[in-house]
Design a protein around this motif. Structure first.
Motif, mmCIF file in Angstrom:
data_model
loop_
_atom_site.group_PDB
_atom_site.id
_atom_site.type_symbol
_atom_site.label_atom_id
_atom_site.label_comp_id
_atom_site.label_asym_id
_atom_site.label_seq_id
_atom_site.Cartn_x
_atom_site.Cartn_y
_atom_site.Cartn_z
ATOM 1 N N GLN B 274 23.264 28.292 64.622
ATOM 2 C CA GLN B 274 23.300 28.466 63.161
ATOM 3 C C GLN B 274 22.822 27.193 62.465
ATOM 4 O O GLN B 274 22.057 27.239 61.503
ATOM 5 C CB GLN B 274 24.725 28.814 62.726
ATOM 6 N N ILE B 275 23.283 26.060 63.003
ATOM 7 C CA ILE B 275 22.858 24.780 62.414
ATOM 8 C C ILE B 275 21.341 24.662 62.489
ATOM 9 O O ILE B 275 20.679 24.295 61.520
ATOM 10 C CB ILE B 275 23.540 23.588 63.129
ATOM 11 N N LYS B 276 20.821 25.012 63.624
ATOM 12 C CA LYS B 276 19.370 24.921 63.796
ATOM 13 C C LYS B 276 18.646 25.832 62.815
ATOM 14 O O LYS B 276 17.639 25.469 62.222
ATOM 15 C CB LYS B 276 18.976 25.303 65.239
ATOM 16 N N LYS B 277 19.217 27.011 62.651
ATOM 17 C CA LYS B 277 18.584 28.014 61.794
ATOM 18 C C LYS B 277 18.596 27.569 60.326
ATOM 19 O O LYS B 277 17.633 27.732 59.597
ATOM 20 C CB LYS B 277 19.328 29.351 61.943
ATOM 21 N N GLU B 278 19.670 26.924 59.940
ATOM 22 C CA GLU B 278 19.834 26.571 58.524
ATOM 23 C C GLU B 278 19.063 25.332 58.117
ATOM 24 O O GLU B 278 18.963 25.013 56.943
ATOM 25 C CB GLU B 278 21.330 26.327 58.226
ATOM 26 N N ASN B 279 18.584 24.563 59.106
ATOM 27 C CA ASN B 279 17.963 23.278 58.780
ATOM 28 C C ASN B 279 16.562 23.160 59.352
ATOM 29 O O ASN B 279 16.215 23.838 60.314
ATOM 30 C CB ASN B 279 18.823 22.125 59.296
ATOM 31 N N ASP B 280 15.814 22.248 58.739
ATOM 32 C CA ASP B 280 14.451 22.027 59.224
ATOM 33 C C ASP B 280 14.435 21.169 60.475
ATOM 34 O O ASP B 280 13.486 21.216 61.251
ATOM 35 C CB ASP B 280 13.611 21.372 58.129
ATOM 36 N N ALA B 281 15.454 20.347 60.618
ATOM 37 C CA ALA B 281 15.551 19.532 61.832
ATOM 38 C C ALA B 281 17.023 19.233 62.099
ATOM 39 O O ALA B 281 17.839 19.235 61.178
ATOM 40 C CB ALA B 281 14.779 18.229 61.683
ATOM 41 N N VAL B 282 17.317 19.017 63.367
ATOM 42 C CA VAL B 282 18.698 18.705 63.746
ATOM 43 C C VAL B 282 18.694 17.455 64.619
ATOM 44 O O VAL B 282 17.825 17.296 65.478
ATOM 45 C CB VAL B 282 19.324 19.877 64.544
ATOM 46 N N ILE B 283 19.648 16.577 64.346
ATOM 47 C CA ILE B 283 19.802 15.415 65.230
ATOM 48 C C ILE B 283 21.179 15.516 65.888
ATOM 49 O O ILE B 283 22.197 15.652 65.201
ATOM 50 C CB ILE B 283 19.693 14.085 64.465
ATOM 51 N N VAL B 284 21.179 15.482 67.206
ATOM 52 C CA VAL B 284 22.447 15.518 67.931
ATOM 53 C C VAL B 284 22.864 14.075 68.198
ATOM 54 O O VAL B 284 22.128 13.306 68.819
ATOM 55 C CB VAL B 284 22.311 16.286 69.256
ATOM 56 N N ALA B 285 24.030 13.718 67.676
ATOM 57 C CA ALA B 285 24.508 12.341 67.829
ATOM 58 C C ALA B 285 26.002 12.380 68.100
ATOM 59 O O ALA B 285 26.797 11.775 67.398
ATOM 60 C CB ALA B 285 24.193 11.529 66.566
ATOM 61 N N VAL B 286 26.361 13.140 69.121
ATOM 62 C CA VAL B 286 27.791 13.404 69.333
ATOM 63 C C VAL B 286 28.518 12.328 70.126
ATOM 64 O O VAL B 286 29.725 12.394 70.310
ATOM 65 C CB VAL B 286 28.013 14.777 70.023
ATOM 66 N N GLY B 287 27.757 11.326 70.603
ATOM 67 C CA GLY B 287 28.416 10.209 71.273
ATOM 68 C C GLY B 287 28.904 10.562 72.662
ATOM 69 O O GLY B 287 28.497 11.543 73.271
ATOM 70 N N ALA B 288 29.790 9.694 73.161
ATOM 71 C CA ALA B 288 30.343 9.875 74.514
ATOM 72 C C ALA B 288 31.845 9.677 74.427
ATOM 73 O O ALA B 288 32.337 8.558 74.420
ATOM 74 C CB ALA B 288 29.704 8.868 75.468
ATOM 75 N N TRP B 289 32.513 10.780 74.283
ATOM 76 C CA TRP B 289 33.943 10.723 73.953
ATOM 77 C C TRP B 289 34.841 11.072 75.115
ATOM 78 O O TRP B 289 36.036 11.261 74.960
ATOM 79 C CB TRP B 289 34.229 11.655 72.760
ATOM 80 N N LYS B 290 34.284 11.238 76.277
ATOM 81 C CA LYS B 290 35.091 11.645 77.410
ATOM 82 C C LYS B 290 35.360 10.433 78.298
ATOM 83 O O LYS B 290 34.414 9.785 78.746
ATOM 84 C CB LYS B 290 34.330 12.711 78.213
ATOM 85 N N SER B 291 36.658 10.105 78.511
ATOM 86 C CA SER B 291 36.979 9.007 79.429
ATOM 87 C C SER B 291 36.668 9.454 80.845
ATOM 88 O O SER B 291 37.072 10.536 81.256
ATOM 89 C CB SER B 291 38.460 8.652 79.343
ATOM 90 N N LEU B 292 35.993 8.609 81.596
ATOM 91 C CA LEU B 292 35.666 8.977 82.966
ATOM 92 C C LEU B 292 36.865 8.709 83.881
ATOM 93 O O LEU B 292 37.683 7.836 83.633
ATOM 94 C CB LEU B 292 34.443 8.195 83.459
ATOM 95 N N LYS B 293 36.919 9.488 84.924
ATOM 96 C CA LYS B 293 38.027 9.354 85.888
ATOM 97 C C LYS B 293 37.612 8.435 87.010
ATOM 98 O O LYS B 293 36.422 8.275 87.310
ATOM 99 C CB LYS B 293 38.367 10.730 86.483
ATOM 100 N N MET B 294 38.627 7.872 87.688
ATOM 101 C CA MET B 294 38.352 6.962 88.794
ATOM 102 C C MET B 294 38.364 7.688 90.138
ATOM 103 O O MET B 294 37.898 7.178 91.125
ATOM 104 C CB MET B 294 39.440 5.901 88.813
ATOM 105 N N GLY B 472 21.638 8.048 70.499
ATOM 106 C CA GLY B 472 22.917 7.376 70.729
ATOM 107 C C GLY B 472 23.458 7.570 72.137
ATOM 108 O O GLY B 472 22.727 7.794 73.100
ATOM 109 N N ASP B 473 24.788 7.488 72.237
ATOM 110 C CA ASP B 473 25.470 7.512 73.533
ATOM 111 C C ASP B 473 25.265 8.815 74.297
ATOM 112 O O ASP B 473 25.498 8.876 75.498
ATOM 113 C CB ASP B 473 26.991 7.337 73.327
ATOM 114 N N THR B 474 24.845 9.821 73.597
ATOM 115 C CA THR B 474 24.793 11.132 74.231
ATOM 116 C C THR B 474 23.483 11.408 74.973
ATOM 117 O O THR B 474 23.335 12.429 75.611
ATOM 118 C CB THR B 474 25.085 12.234 73.176
ATOM 119 N N ILE B 475 22.532 10.454 74.874
ATOM 120 C CA ILE B 475 21.252 10.700 75.552
ATOM 121 C C ILE B 475 21.033 9.751 76.732
ATOM 122 O O ILE B 475 21.646 8.693 76.827
ATOM 123 C CB ILE B 475 20.051 10.590 74.583
#
Lengths: 583, 742, 161
Positions: B274-294, B472-475
């Motif tokens: 829907q976001i894509k449909k409503e806009n001419d361009a989309v930037i994904v910048a969701v970061g890296a929010w998941k703590s990694l496990k050991m 950002g962190d997500t790429i």
């Protein structure tokens, strides 16, 4: 008994360097002063000092490689007719061919007349051409030159009449005729020989040119490295003036022209005509933009015509003998003769003048006698830093402007350096780029930095530090420098690199890929060792080693410490048993 | 008699007066032919080899500056042969051009913030202008200045002398000043009617919004959290970045017209489609929010927290139960934030467990040191092998003792277990700060990397879907530092803007000339220590979340800023060479070799730096042809030629009248005039022409300002070059008059 | 080029040359050549004097003087060895001659021995290609050199001192 009228000692720079001065002195001490004479350079540099003895029977005895110690023998011959005394000094039939196979126009008086005596020049028909020319119209003079097909002998081969005509057409009260005697090709000495041996021929040629274009002032720009040439030309100008061939109202025919010499100060680029003009004006010898061409705006912004020495040296002959006579010699793409300075690894080196249309083989093998050593002929370099190397396979290339250009080399001013198998072609390219880099005036980017970078790349290749892609990088630089450099020096600087890559690419590749110098010349890529089978333990090599890198017991095989060895090659040169191996 | 010449240049029929050069003919018809050695002041010279053009049926290329247009000529100014010759010329020039276009700090900054520019402006007291310069590259300077690991300072040349400039702290000094007063808001272009949606309101997303909004696009940011700021808000503790500072900076972006939409979760509240449909361009910048496990036994027990989860819950006021004895695993900045936060929450014993040594810790030195001051205990060369527990809650850790082995591919010595040696510690909780990953739930259909991040091009930031960009962190490489995300945002904004305009361009790393230096390169510079920013003592700070540092006073900031060596070329914005070099896609490294010898001559007014000279000869020619002075000349020949006064004397020991024409004509930074500012700083200057009324000649002079300060007075017509007062007196007179007028 | 000497040169030695050439346009190189003949090199004060007398800016005089390899700005040794770097000399081993001279005198292109006796300068072709490799010492040409022969010549010159 035959009477010996004249004993002429060749006194060109080479002759003097080989000891002609001492020979002359020794001969005069033998009481031969009355018949002793000096002459210029006959061009057989490999036989200097040369003494020519003229008899009243019209015979000439030519003695070669004469030393002071031979003076007594010569005196015995001249005074007593003792032919045996000089038998061992006489030129061999084979060596005589060096001259007999030539056709001399520009060099016609060289080594025959005393360059310091105008009468000898006049006696051989000198200054009759200017007289003849002054009876012609300038247009007729130019037409004669046009018919002759004479082209600039400095390298570019531009039709002489065209330049003269352009200068003639430029309207101005003041015009200049200039002689480019800044012979810069490091390996060429044709111009020096002409000025030293036959200065009046140059003066006469320039006068005819001056008359043709309407110049009242003539300037000869001579390299500073040629003191003898300057000295003789100065004397010749003074004599010509005294005799009325130069100065006001020449030969009473209403034409006036003054001539002076300007000594260069050491800059190859001043061989480029606009740089030469800058230098004449007391400036840094940096080329000007063309257009305007000197024929429109040159020395002091006046119409000026510049030709080199050899070009002018042909002019009097052409006027005397007619343009057609000159044009009969040569090919469609080059008329008349060309003088070469044949040097390098050739057996008989010196000045060679041949009609165009002969082949490189004619010059190097027929006249030059082939290689000096037993090594095979590899290539010949023509045109110096602006020229290129022509490989053995193209030895039958015809000598004219077009055929030589087709190989990637150029006719050039006449430097012809012969190389055998022991010459590294990458090293050769580096040698020329080192020269161009040092001689670049620094004005334009392509030449100033481009030649420097080419030099650096060649240097690393010779050191075994070449990288993949270096050959292509060199080629790219070459193309861009040819396109972008401001003057002839820069535009032709890539030629030695382009031709060596074209014909000896495998040598480049061997340096880069195998870190080897096939010719065994690049010091960083070779090592010396002694073959124990061949070594007799004479220890001569050990004695000659400058760094004491050779060790061994007498009569037992010696050994080279490669850590200490500086690869000077002395050991290999002195070994009588060919035991020293260079890989 | 005016005879006209007709020729064709680049397909255009042109008619010019006889005698006109090709260059003049082209320029008069709007066709640009480059040159670096030509000026209408002096005669054509032909040195640079850039004005080469190709003529039809002409064997040689021609120099347009001097070749007179001929009837019927057909000229091409951009043929492949011409372009190649020009490109090689530029590469050759650059291979012998020894100077820094931009300072190392600026080049080291992932967002290429003009550090030297704003530091210099701060030195001159031009704080507002400094903020403006910073905000060309990053919209959150007060926040970033506080938390950035400042790669700029690591690259700072000043450390060859003693210590780097406090570039980051100076940044937040200027930004704080700006926030406190008349706040700078950049100009916003007219609305384009295009809409861009950004998913994720962290530093990357906010910055992308800022840059795109400036271009006039309508931008909205969706974020799942209650407030914008991303990791700046939820990953960085309050004592390092007070959230009111961040709030103010975000408010500025909102004021620019960016729509901020919080508490939106993809899938749950709105779909990616829907976001894509409503806009001419989309930037994904969701970061890296998941703590990694050991992946260590016992990791799933209660009392084991993820590093960023822990920090977020503290910031959200959730008071996580960590007890008195806490172990933080990891050696990065998140580990430092976690351990210091644990201290502040009242933990009695806080350990940092790290398998290498202090030297290998990726965290900032200052963080490591301050944590230690606050009582954190480092357990170096240890690695958890088991988290012990009771009733499902962690109560200790068994540590394998390690030692450093051989260096690995990255050059870091890898830790190896010492067989049989273990240690146990009793604990109440464990915080795992060993890395973060992206949570891409709901963002579907994009090509991913092996690491599970979004695969995006690092110049254009396009993804596998048209119109979708990611930063950002997500790429690609995953989590990095905030300024990297901002750097992505800045470059992506260029690509998105181009995309929205239907043009296929993307950001391209420009070529910059860089210089190599040693301590010997700075003979006149003596040691001056860095101005330390005052801060809370460990005792004062360890029991609360108050900001640790106090900020600089103006005096301190200026003093610190004056330490800057001013590495970047002071002529950068005027430099014709670098502009041209970058339009020909050059690679001078192909021709790397010897450069001209070091030869810098400083004069109080005109500085000469031969290392940057390209020997165009304009200065020498102007000095003699135009001015008739000839204070300088070419010395030497060939590659080693230099421009110099006779006997290499300083210019003021010659007949130089300081007219400055040479500086005006110099196409590079080889000749520079000192500005009137206390600290020389390369920034774009605003120049205006005025009439000088100091004598009855009424010359035209140009005056230029940096911020509020008069920087230069430059002759702007022929007669002013020969000012009766002399240049220096003129400057004195005019600057006094101009300041009186103000 | 930088200031290299504070010596006062006897400028009167140049008076005749300047009288002859200073008003002849384009004579700067000629004047410099004469000056170098007189002083052995071109001292700073002489260059300044020439600039003043000819009304040519000193920066230009320096520009011209430093362009040409003939001009020197430091005194040279009693014997000036000009080692030919022409193509023929190169092909026939001039590098080995340069090495031999370095071994014998310890100097390279552009240098002068500590005792001030010898200077060496590599020059473009001397035009005696058939005698290559060649060197010229104070106007005398020596050809067909070998490393040993070159050393021998230098030793003889040394012994003459």
């Amino acid at each position: 008994m035959v009477k010996y009228m004249k004993i002429a000692v060749g006194q060109g720079s080479c002759g003097i360097a080989a000891g002609a001065g001492k020979v002359y002195k020794a001969l005069s001490e033998q009481g031969l002063g009355s018949v002793l004479a000096k002459t210029g350079c006959i061009g057989m540099c490999f036989l200097e000092p040369i003494v020519d003895i003229y008899g009243d029977d019209g015979q000439l005895k030519r003695l070669v490689k004469v030393s002071e110690a031979d003076a007594e023998k010569i005196a015995r011959f001249v005074k007593e007719g003792d032919e045996e005394a000089i038998r061992s000094l006489e030129i061999s039939c084979e060596d005589s061919e060096f001259l007999t196979k030539q056709t001399r126009i520009a060099l016609r008086n060289c080594g025959i007349i005393d360059p310091e005596n105008i009468d000898e020049y006049v006696a051989r028909g000198g200054y009759s051409a200017i007289e003849k020319a002054l009876d012609m119209t300038p247009e007729q003079v130019i037409e004669t030159i046009k018919v002759s097909g004479l082209a600039g002998r400095g390298g570019a081969g531009f039709p002489t009449w065209f330049k003269w005509n352009a200068a003639r057409q430029s309207v101005s009260d003041t015009k200049y005729i200039i002689c480019n005697a800044d012979e810069g090709d490091p390996g060429a000495f044709m111009d020096r020989a002409v000025i030293e041996s036959d200065p009046h021929n140059l003066i006469e040629g320039m006068l005819i040119g001056a008359y043709a274009i309407g110049a009242k002032e003539a300037v000869v720009y001579v390299r500073a490295e040629y003191p003898l040439a300057i000295e003789r030309l100065t004397k010749a100008i003074a004599q010509a003036k005294e005799k009325g061939y130069l100065g006001q109202n020449i030969l009473g025919k209403g034409f006036s022209c003054e001539m002076r010499i300007k000594a260069g100060a050491g800059a190859f680029v001043c061989g480029e005509e606009t740089a030469l003009i800058e230098s004449l004006e007391g400036q840094r010898g940096m080329p000007r933009l063309k257009p305007p061409f000197p024929a429109q705006s040159g020395y002091w912004n006046e119409p000026s015509n510049i030709n080199n020495v050899e070009t002018f040296a042909n002019v009097a002959w052409i006027i005397t003998n007619g343009g057609e006579a000159f044009a009969e010699m040569g090919t469609e793409n080059g008329k008349g003769t060309k003088v070469f300075a044949l040097t390098g690894k050739v057996k008989r080196g010196g000045l060679v003048e041949i009609p165009m249309g002969k082949t490189l083989r004619d010059v190097i093998f027929d006249i030059g006698g082939g290689m000096r050593s037993d090594k095979a002929f590899k290539a010949v370099q023509l045109g110096g830093p602006s020229g290129g190397c022509i490989p053995a396979a193209l030895i039958d290339t015809v000598i004219d402007y077009k055929s030589l250009s087709a190989t990637g080399a150029i006719m050039g001013s006449g430097g012809m350096v012969v190389m055998d198998e022991s010459t590294c072609m990458v090293g050769m390219a580096r040698f020329f780029l080192d020269f161009t880099t040092k001689e670049s005036c620094g004005k334009c980017v392509h030449c100033r930095i481009g030649t420097k970078r080419m030099m650096e790349i060649l240097d690393r290749i010779c050191k075994g530090e070449g990288k993949q892609g270096d050959i292509e990088l060199l080629e790219e630089l070459c193309v861009s420098i040819k396109d972008g450099a401001l003057c002839g020096l820069g535009q032709t600087a890539p030629n030695p690199v382009l031709t060596t890559i074209k014909y000896f690419r495998n040598e480049y590749e061997a340096h880069i890929e195998e870190r080897k110098c096939p010719a065994g010349e690049c010091v960083e890529l070779i090592s010396y060792s002694i073959d124990p089978e061949k070594c007799r333990g004479c220890s001569l090599c050990a004695k000659k080693c400058p760094v004491s890198a050779i060790d061994g017991v007498i009569k037992q095989p010696h050994k080279i410490d490669t850590e200490k060895c500086i690869k000077c090659g002395n050991c290999k040169a002195v070994c009588k048993f060919s035991a020293v191996v260079c890989e | 008699m005016s005879e006209n010449i007709n020729l064709k240049i680049d397909g255009k029929d042109i008619s010019v007066k006889k005698g006109t050069t090709i260059l003049e003919a082209a320029r008069a018809n709007g066709i640009d032919i480059p040159t670096l050695c030509h000026s209408e002041y002096v005669k054509a010279y032909g040195a640079c080899g850039l004005c080469l053009v190709e003529g039809e049926n002409m064997p040689k290329l021609m120099r347009a500056c001097s070749t007179v247009a001929g009837d019927g000529m057909v000229i091409s100014t951009m043929s492949p042969r011409v372009v190649r010759a020009r490109k090689v010329a530029l590469e050759l020039i650059m291979s012998d051009h020894d100077g820094d276009c931009k300072a190392p700090c600026t080049l080291a900054c992932p967002a290429n913030t003009d550090c030297q520019g704003y530091v210099g402006l701060i030195a001159n007291g031009e704080y507002k202008k400094a903020t403006e310069v910073i905000k060309e590259a990053l919209p959150l300077p007060a926040s970033i200045g506080r938390i950035c690991p400042h790669p700029c300072e690591k690259a700072c040349r000043r450390q060859i002398i003693e210590e780097p400039i406090s570039i980051a702290q100076l940044k937040f000094f200027a930004a704080d000043k700006d926030l406190a007063g008349d706040t700078y808001i950049p100009e916003i272009a007219a609305d384009t009617g295009k809409t861009v949606a950004i998913i994720g309101g962290g530093p990357g997303g906010l910055s992308a919004a800022y840059f795109l909004r400036r271009k006039g696009h309508s931008v909205k940011i969706y974020d799942k959290m209650p407030k914008m700021g991303g990791m700046l808000r939820y990953g960085i503790p309050q004592y390092r970045l007070p959230k009111n500072v961040l709030d103010k900076e975000i408010a500025l972006i909102e004021n620019m017209g960016v729509e901020l939409i919080n508490n939106v979760k993809i899938v749950e509240n709105i779909s990616f489609e829907q976001i894509k449909k409503e806009n001419d361009a989309v930037i994904v910048a969701v970061g890296a929010w998941k703590s990694l496990k050991m992946r260590v036994q016992g990791e799933e027990q209660e009392g084991v927290f993820g590093g960023i989860d822990f920090l977020r819950s503290v910031i959200l006021g959730e008071k996580p139960d960590i007890g008195d004895r806490v172990a933080v695993c990891g050696g990065g900045n998140t580990a430092m934030d976690a351990c210091r936060t644990a201290v502040r929450l009242g933990a009695k014993q806080v350990y940092v467990i790290y398998r290498r040594t202090r030297n290998e810790m990726p965290a900032e030195d200052i963080e490591i040191k301050e944590a230690e001051e606050e009582g954190v205990i480092y357990k170096f060369l240890t690695n958890p092998v088991e988290f012990t527990g009771e009733n499902g809650r962690v109560n200790g850790v068994k540590l394998q003792i390690m030692e450093l082995g051989e260096p690995d591919a990255s050059g870091r010595r890898s830790p190896v277990p010492v067989e049989g040696k273990f240690e146990s510690i009793e604990l109440d909780s464990v915080i795992m700060a060993i890395g973060q990953g992206s949570d891409l739930a709901g963002i579907e259909g994009l090509d991913l990397t092996k690491k599970g991040t979004i695969s995006a091009d690092e110049n254009s930031f396009v993804t596998s879907q048209e119109g979708v960009f990611a930063i950002g962190d997500t790429i690609n490489r995953g989590a990095g530092i905030a300024i990297s995300a901002i750097g992505h945002a800045k470059k992506a904004a260029i690509a998105v803007d181009a995309y929205l305009n239907g043009v296929d361009i993307c950001y391209k790393e420009p070529y910059f000339s860089e210089r190599e230096v040693t301590r010997e390169s700075f003979p006149d510079v003596s040691e001056i220590s860095r101005v330390k920013m005052s801060q809370l003592s460990p005792e004062e700070r360890k029991h609360n979340f108050d900001e640790v540092v106090h900020g600089y006073t103006e005096e301190e900031a200026q003093r610190e800023a004056h330490r800057c060596l001013g590495c970047g070329c002071h002529d950068y914005y005027e430099c014709k060479l670098i502009k041209l070099a970058n339009s020909y896609d050059i690679d001078p490294s192909r021709f790397a070799g010897e450069k001209k010898t070091n030869y810098v001559n400083k004069y109080e007014f005109i500085e000469r730096d031969v290392n940057k000279c390209i020997l165009c000869g304009l200065c020498v020619r102007a000095c003699s042809e135009v001015m008739g002075i000839t204070a300088i000349g070419l010395v030497g020949r060939g590659f080693t030629t230099v421009v110099s006064p006779a006997f290499a004397l300083p210019l003021d020991k010659t007949n130089c009248n300081a007219c400055g024409l040479c500086v005006q004509l110099c196409p590079t930074g080889a000749l520079q005039e000192r500005s009137l500012l206390a600290k020389q700083v390369p920034v774009k200057e605003k120049a205006e022409k005025i009439t000088c009324n100091e004598c009855d000649k009424h010359c035209t002079v140009a005056v230029s300002y940096v911020g509020s300060k008069l920087a230069r007075v430059i002759p702007a017509d022929m007669q002013s070059l020969n000012c009766v007062f002399g240049r220096k007196e003129l400057i004195e007179k005019l600057s006094k008059r101009l300041s009186d007028a103000k | 080029m930088s200031c290299c000497c504070e010596n006062k040169s006897d400028l009167t030695l140049l008076a005749d040359v300047l009288n002859e050439y200073k008003s002849v346009k384009g004579s700067l190189i000629t004047i410099l050549q004469h000056a170098q003949e007189i002083y052995g090199y071109l001292p700073e004060d002489v260059l300044r004097h020439i600039a003043e007398q000819t009304d040519i800016p000193v920066a230009k005089v320096l520009g011209v003087a430093t362009f040409y390899t003939q001009f020197r700005f430091k005194p040279v040794g009693k014997y000036l060895i000009m080692l030919c770097q022409g193509t023929a000399c190169h092909v026939n081993g001039s590098e080995r001659i340069a090495a031999a001279i370095k071994e014998e005198l310890g100097i390279e292109d552009g240098q002068t021995t500590d005792d001030g006796l010898f200077s060496i300068k590599h020059v473009a072709c001397l035009g005696c290609c058939s005698l290559s490799p060649v060197m010229m010492i104070n106007g005398d040409t020596y050809g067909n050199l070998t490393p040993d022969k070159a050393k021998q010549i230098l030793r003889e010159l040394k012994n003459e001192e």
